[in-house]
Design a protein around this motif. Structure first.
Motif, PDB file in Angstrom:
ATOM      1  N   ARG A 168      46.939  44.267  37.269  1.00 11.52           N
ATOM      2  CA  ARG A 168      48.078  44.006  38.143  1.00 11.52           C
ATOM      3  C   ARG A 168      48.354  42.513  38.250  1.00 11.52           C
ATOM      4  NH1 ARG A 168      48.738  45.282  44.670  1.00 11.52           N
ATOM      5  NH2 ARG A 168      50.952  44.677  44.762  1.00 11.52           N
ATOM      6  N   PHE A 169      47.290  41.728  38.370  1.00  9.74           N
ATOM      7  CA  PHE A 169      47.470  40.281  38.490  1.00  9.74           C
ATOM      8  C   PHE A 169      48.177  39.710  37.262  1.00  9.74           C
ATOM      9  CE2 PHE A 169      45.702  35.998  37.555  1.00  9.74           C
ATOM     10  CZ  PHE A 169      46.354  35.312  38.580  1.00  9.74           C
ATOM     11  N   ILE A 170      47.750  40.119  36.078  1.00 12.39           N
ATOM     12  CA  ILE A 170      48.335  39.553  34.864  1.00 12.39           C
ATOM     13  C   ILE A 170      49.743  40.085  34.615  1.00 12.39           C
ATOM     14  CG2 ILE A 170      48.153  39.490  32.338  1.00 12.39           C
ATOM     15  CD1 ILE A 170      45.170  39.180  32.641  1.00 12.39           C
ATOM     16  N   THR A 171      49.934  41.390  34.722  1.00 15.63           N
ATOM     17  CA  THR A 171      51.229  41.969  34.361  1.00 15.63           C
ATOM     18  C   THR A 171      52.294  41.788  35.435  1.00 15.63           C
ATOM     19  OG1 THR A 171      50.588  44.161  35.190  1.00 15.63           O
ATOM     20  CG2 THR A 171      50.141  43.673  32.871  1.00 15.63           C
ATOM     21  N   GLU A 172      51.887  41.617  36.699  1.00 17.57           N
ATOM     22  CA  GLU A 172      52.865  41.464  37.770  1.00 17.57           C
ATOM     23  C   GLU A 172      53.006  40.029  38.262  1.00 17.57           C
ATOM     24  OE1 GLU A 172      52.338  44.194  40.982  1.00 17.57           O
ATOM     25  OE2 GLU A 172      51.988  45.912  39.669  1.00 17.57           O
ATOM     26  N   ASP A 173      51.949  39.226  38.119  1.00 14.21           N
ATOM     27  CA  ASP A 173      51.978  37.879  38.687  1.00 14.21           C
ATOM     28  C   ASP A 173      52.074  36.775  37.642  1.00 14.21           C
ATOM     29  OD1 ASP A 173      51.728  38.840  41.333  1.00 14.21           O
ATOM     30  OD2 ASP A 173      49.561  38.999  41.114  1.00 14.21           O
ATOM     31  N   LEU A 174      51.410  36.949  36.500  1.00 14.64           N
ATOM     32  CA  LEU A 174      51.374  35.864  35.521  1.00 14.64           C
ATOM     33  C   LEU A 174      52.579  35.846  34.599  1.00 14.64           C
ATOM     34  CD1 LEU A 174      47.665  35.444  34.370  1.00 14.64           C
ATOM     35  CD2 LEU A 174      48.899  34.335  36.227  1.00 14.64           C
ATOM     36  N   VAL A 175      53.174  37.006  34.330  1.00 16.69           N
ATOM     37  CA  VAL A 175      54.284  37.050  33.387  1.00 16.69           C
ATOM     38  C   VAL A 175      55.483  37.755  34.009  1.00 16.69           C
ATOM     39  CG1 VAL A 175      52.760  37.017  31.379  1.00 16.69           C
ATOM     40  CG2 VAL A 175      53.463  39.207  32.329  1.00 16.69           C
ATOM     41  N   TYR A 176      56.641  37.477  33.442  1.00 12.84           N
ATOM     42  CA  TYR A 176      57.870  38.101  33.933  1.00 12.84           C
ATOM     43  C   TYR A 176      57.957  39.556  33.510  1.00 12.84           C
ATOM     44  CZ  TYR A 176      62.861  39.122  34.292  1.00 12.84           C
ATOM     45  OH  TYR A 176      64.069  39.702  34.571  1.00 12.84           O
ATOM     46  N   ASP A 177      57.579  39.829  32.252  1.00 14.09           N
ATOM     47  CA  ASP A 177      57.650  41.184  31.709  1.00 14.09           C
ATOM     48  C   ASP A 177      56.245  41.614  31.304  1.00 14.09           C
ATOM     49  OD1 ASP A 177      58.128  43.571  30.460  1.00 14.09           O
ATOM     50  OD2 ASP A 177      59.474  42.767  28.908  1.00 14.09           O
ATOM     51  N   GLY A 178      55.581  42.339  32.196  1.00 18.18           N
ATOM     52  CA  GLY A 178      54.203  42.731  31.955  1.00 18.18           C
ATOM     53  C   GLY A 178      54.021  43.666  30.778  1.00 18.18           C
ATOM     54  N   SER A 179      55.092  44.347  30.353  1.00 15.67           N
ATOM     55  CA  SER A 179      54.969  45.275  29.223  1.00 15.67           C
ATOM     56  C   SER A 179      54.678  44.544  27.914  1.00 15.67           C
ATOM     57  CB  SER A 179      56.248  46.103  29.077  1.00 15.67           C
ATOM     58  OG  SER A 179      57.339  45.290  28.663  1.00 15.67           O
ATOM     59  N   GLN A 180      54.879  43.237  27.899  1.00 17.67           N
ATOM     60  CA  GLN A 180      54.642  42.457  26.688  1.00 17.67           C
ATOM     61  C   GLN A 180      53.188  42.058  26.512  1.00 17.67           C
ATOM     62  OE1 GLN A 180      57.211  41.963  24.435  1.00 17.67           O
ATOM     63  NE2 GLN A 180      58.196  43.373  25.878  1.00 17.67           N
ATOM     64  N   VAL A 181      52.353  42.277  27.522  1.00 15.60           N
ATOM     65  CA  VAL A 181      50.950  41.884  27.443  1.00 15.60           C
ATOM     66  C   VAL A 181      50.140  43.009  26.787  1.00 15.60           C
ATOM     67  CG1 VAL A 181      48.913  41.141  28.738  1.00 15.60           C
ATOM     68  CG2 VAL A 181      51.209  40.521  29.550  1.00 15.60           C
ATOM     69  N   PRO A 182      49.507  42.758  25.655  1.00 15.97           N
ATOM     70  CA  PRO A 182      48.731  43.812  24.984  1.00 15.97           C
ATOM     71  C   PRO A 182      47.553  44.274  25.829  1.00 15.97           C
ATOM     72  CG  PRO A 182      49.142  41.937  23.508  1.00 15.97           C
ATOM     73  CD  PRO A 182      49.536  41.513  24.881  1.00 15.97           C
ATOM     74  N   LYS A 183      47.226  45.543  25.706  1.00 16.55           N
ATOM     75  CA  LYS A 183      46.071  46.078  26.426  1.00 16.55           C
ATOM     76  C   LYS A 183      44.793  45.349  26.036  1.00 16.55           C
ATOM     77  CE  LYS A 183      48.083  49.430  28.748  1.00 16.55           C
ATOM     78  NZ  LYS A 183      48.131  49.453  30.227  1.00 16.55           N
ATOM     79  N   SER A 184      44.732  44.877  24.803  1.00 17.47           N
ATOM     80  CA  SER A 184      43.539  44.161  24.348  1.00 17.47           C
ATOM     81  C   SER A 184      43.331  42.877  25.125  1.00 17.47           C
ATOM     82  CB  SER A 184      43.644  43.857  22.856  1.00 17.47           C
ATOM     83  OG  SER A 184      44.790  43.064  22.577  1.00 17.47           O
ATOM     84  N   VAL A 185      44.424  42.218  25.507  1.00 17.24           N
ATOM     85  CA  VAL A 185      44.319  40.996  26.303  1.00 17.24           C
ATOM     86  C   VAL A 185      43.776  41.323  27.697  1.00 17.24           C
ATOM     87  CG1 VAL A 185      45.639  39.142  27.415  1.00 17.24           C
ATOM     88  CG2 VAL A 185      46.097  39.763  25.025  1.00 17.24           C
ATOM     89  N   LEU A 186      44.289  42.396  28.280  1.00 15.11           N
ATOM     90  CA  LEU A 186      43.818  42.800  29.602  1.00 15.11           C
ATOM     91  C   LEU A 186      42.342  43.146  29.565  1.00 15.11           C
ATOM     92  CD1 LEU A 186      46.784  45.108  30.702  1.00 15.11           C
ATOM     93  CD2 LEU A 186      46.441  42.687  31.239  1.00 15.11           C
ATOM     94  N   ARG A 187      41.927  43.878  28.552  1.00 15.71           N
ATOM     95  CA  ARG A 187      40.525  44.275  28.453  1.00 15.71           C
ATOM     96  C   ARG A 187      39.625  43.056  28.240  1.00 15.71           C
ATOM     97  NH1 ARG A 187      37.742  47.951  30.566  1.00 15.71           N
ATOM     98  NH2 ARG A 187      39.537  49.324  30.188  1.00 15.71           N
ATOM     99  N   GLU A 188      40.055  42.140  27.387  1.00 19.56           N
ATOM    100  CA  GLU A 188      39.259  40.932  27.131  1.00 19.56           C
ATOM    101  C   GLU A 188      39.091  40.107  28.410  1.00 19.56           C
ATOM    102  OE1 GLU A 188      39.560  36.765  24.534  1.00 19.56           O
ATOM    103  OE2 GLU A 188      40.999  38.386  24.193  1.00 19.56           O
ATOM    104  N   ARG A 189      40.187  39.945  29.142  1.00 13.24           N
ATOM    105  CA  ARG A 189      40.117  39.173  30.380  1.00 13.24           C
ATOM    106  C   ARG A 189      39.218  39.856  31.406  1.00 13.24           C
ATOM    107  NH1 ARG A 189      44.132  34.919  31.469  1.00 13.24           N
ATOM    108  NH2 ARG A 189      43.342  35.069  33.586  1.00 13.24           N
ATOM    109  N   TYR A 190      39.333  41.178  31.496  1.00 10.46           N
ATOM    110  CA  TYR A 190      38.515  41.891  32.475  1.00 10.46           C
ATOM    111  C   TYR A 190      37.031  41.763  32.142  1.00 10.46           C
ATOM    112  CZ  TYR A 190      36.306  45.604  35.115  1.00 10.46           C
ATOM    113  OH  TYR A 190      35.463  46.301  35.950  1.00 10.46           O
ATOM    114  N   GLU A 191      36.680  41.967  30.902  1.00 12.58           N
ATOM    115  CA  GLU A 191      35.271  41.870  30.512  1.00 12.58           C
ATOM    116  C   GLU A 191      34.726  40.481  30.796  1.00 12.58           C
ATOM    117  OE1 GLU A 191      33.339  44.282  29.688  1.00 12.58           O
ATOM    118  OE2 GLU A 191      34.915  45.809  29.631  1.00 12.58           O
ATOM    119  N   ALA A 192      35.520  39.452  30.548  1.00 11.87           N
ATOM    120  CA  ALA A 192      35.077  38.084  30.848  1.00 11.87           C
ATOM    121  C   ALA A 192      34.913  37.868  32.346  1.00 11.87           C
ATOM    122  CB  ALA A 192      36.080  37.079  30.275  1.00 11.87           C
ATOM    123  N   SER A 193      35.761  38.523  33.137  1.00 10.66           N
ATOM    124  CA  SER A 193      35.731  38.300  34.587  1.00 10.66           C
ATOM    125  C   SER A 193      34.535  38.943  35.265  1.00 10.66           C
ATOM    126  CB  SER A 193      37.019  38.822  35.227  1.00 10.66           C
ATOM    127  OG  SER A 193      37.011  40.239  35.362  1.00 10.66           O
TER     128      SER A 193
END
Length: 300
Positions: free
Chosen positions: A167-192
């Motif tokens: 939610r933070f990345i797709t709703e807060d960091l970018v204007y169009d969250g549909s453009q963010v690949p799921k792989s980016v979300l997963r990578e960021r989550y695992e790092a966090s």
């Protein structure tokens, strides 16, 4: 001493000792050095933050992309009483370790706050500044945005979850969250959720509201006297750091240009990569730093 690992024939990563910390660094290209500082969201790192920019800028500059303290493969932990000072001291120490006397700075969000503090502390060591939705601007003048609240409370409550991160990345960091690949979300989550990060989150909500005043770089009396040419890039739809901060910086700084991007959020360098790469390259080429002599005693 640094440990070097080749990524490809043009890029290497190093782990350098900077004070009592180890800082992971990607190094690519040649020419005037450009230090690129990433944002402070959960799971952030240098190369992931600038994945769409490094190769383009490395065609003209030596691009240095560290994981800042608290993130990626660098040492964890930040001084919560002086976040900007701690980050700036470490990144200036990184330049020392590399033997670089002067560099341009590119900073996104928390990296922008770090870059600005570096220039305030040691302006003679900084060439030009590029700041994208920088942190530390007007933070004492208005309540935190919902996006910033989600960033600072990510590790509180029920703790980090994939849903909170997404939610933070797709709703807060970018204007169009549909453009963010799921792989980016997963990578960021695992790092966090790395154990050492959970044990010592780099950014969190201040316990004392007065702490926000300490984080507001626009209250620094040195800012109006700063003469380093500065380019501020801000997405009009930024839901983390309000776009009004760009106008504040332009009013306070004597050599500051401001570019606003429509239909763009907090990640100008990612959402508008082509325009970003062209604008930053042109801006930095306007003044190339003199040769950077090695600093005596520095460990490359």
């Amino acid at each position: 001493m640094s440990v070097i690992q080749a990524v490809d024939r043009n890029t290497e990563t190093r782990v350098l000792q900077v004070g009592n910390r180890q800082i992971h660094l990607a190094d690519m290209g040649g020419g005037p050095p450009v230090l690129m500082l990433h944002g402070g969201g959960p799971g952030a790192s240098g190369v992931s933050n600038y994945a769409r920019n490094i190769t383009a800028l490395a065609a003209h500059f030596r691009v240095l992309v560290p994981d800042m303290p608290g993130y990626g493969k660098s040492s964890k932990g930040l001084n919560s009483n002086d976040i900007w000072g701690d980050l700036a001291d470490t990144m200036l120490g990184l330049l020392d370790a590399l033997g670089i006397a002067r560099a341009h700075l590119v900073g996104n969000s928390a990296g922008g706050g770090c870059a600005l503090r570096m220039a305030l502390d040691q302006p003679e060591r900084i060439g030009r500044l590029v700041l994208m939705g920088p942190g530390g601007v007007d933070v004492s003048k208005a309540p935190p945005t919902d996006g910033l609240k989600r960033l600072l409370t990510y590790y509180t409550g029920d703790g980090p979850t994939f849903e909170k991160l997404s939610r933070f990345i797709t709703e807060d960091l970018v204007y169009d969250g549909s453009q963010v690949p799921k792989s980016v979300l997963r990578e960021r989550y695992e790092a966090s959720i790395a154990p050492e990060v959970i044990a010592n989150p780099p950014l969190r909500a201040p316990g004392d509201p007065a702490t926000l005043a300490k984080l507001d770089l626009t209250l620094d009396p040195r800012l109006p006297a700063l003469t380093n040419p500065t380019l501020v890039l801000w997405g009009v739809e930024d839901r983390v750091n309000p776009v009004s901060g760009g106008v504040t910086l332009q009013k306070l700084m004597s050599h500051c240009d401001l570019y606003l991007f429509s239909r763009t959020g907090h990640w100008v360098q990612w959402e508008r990569a082509d325009e970003f790469n062209a604008a930053v390259s042109a801006f930095l080429k306007e003044e190339e730093p003199a040769a950077n002599p090695a600093i005596v005693g520095a460990a490359a």
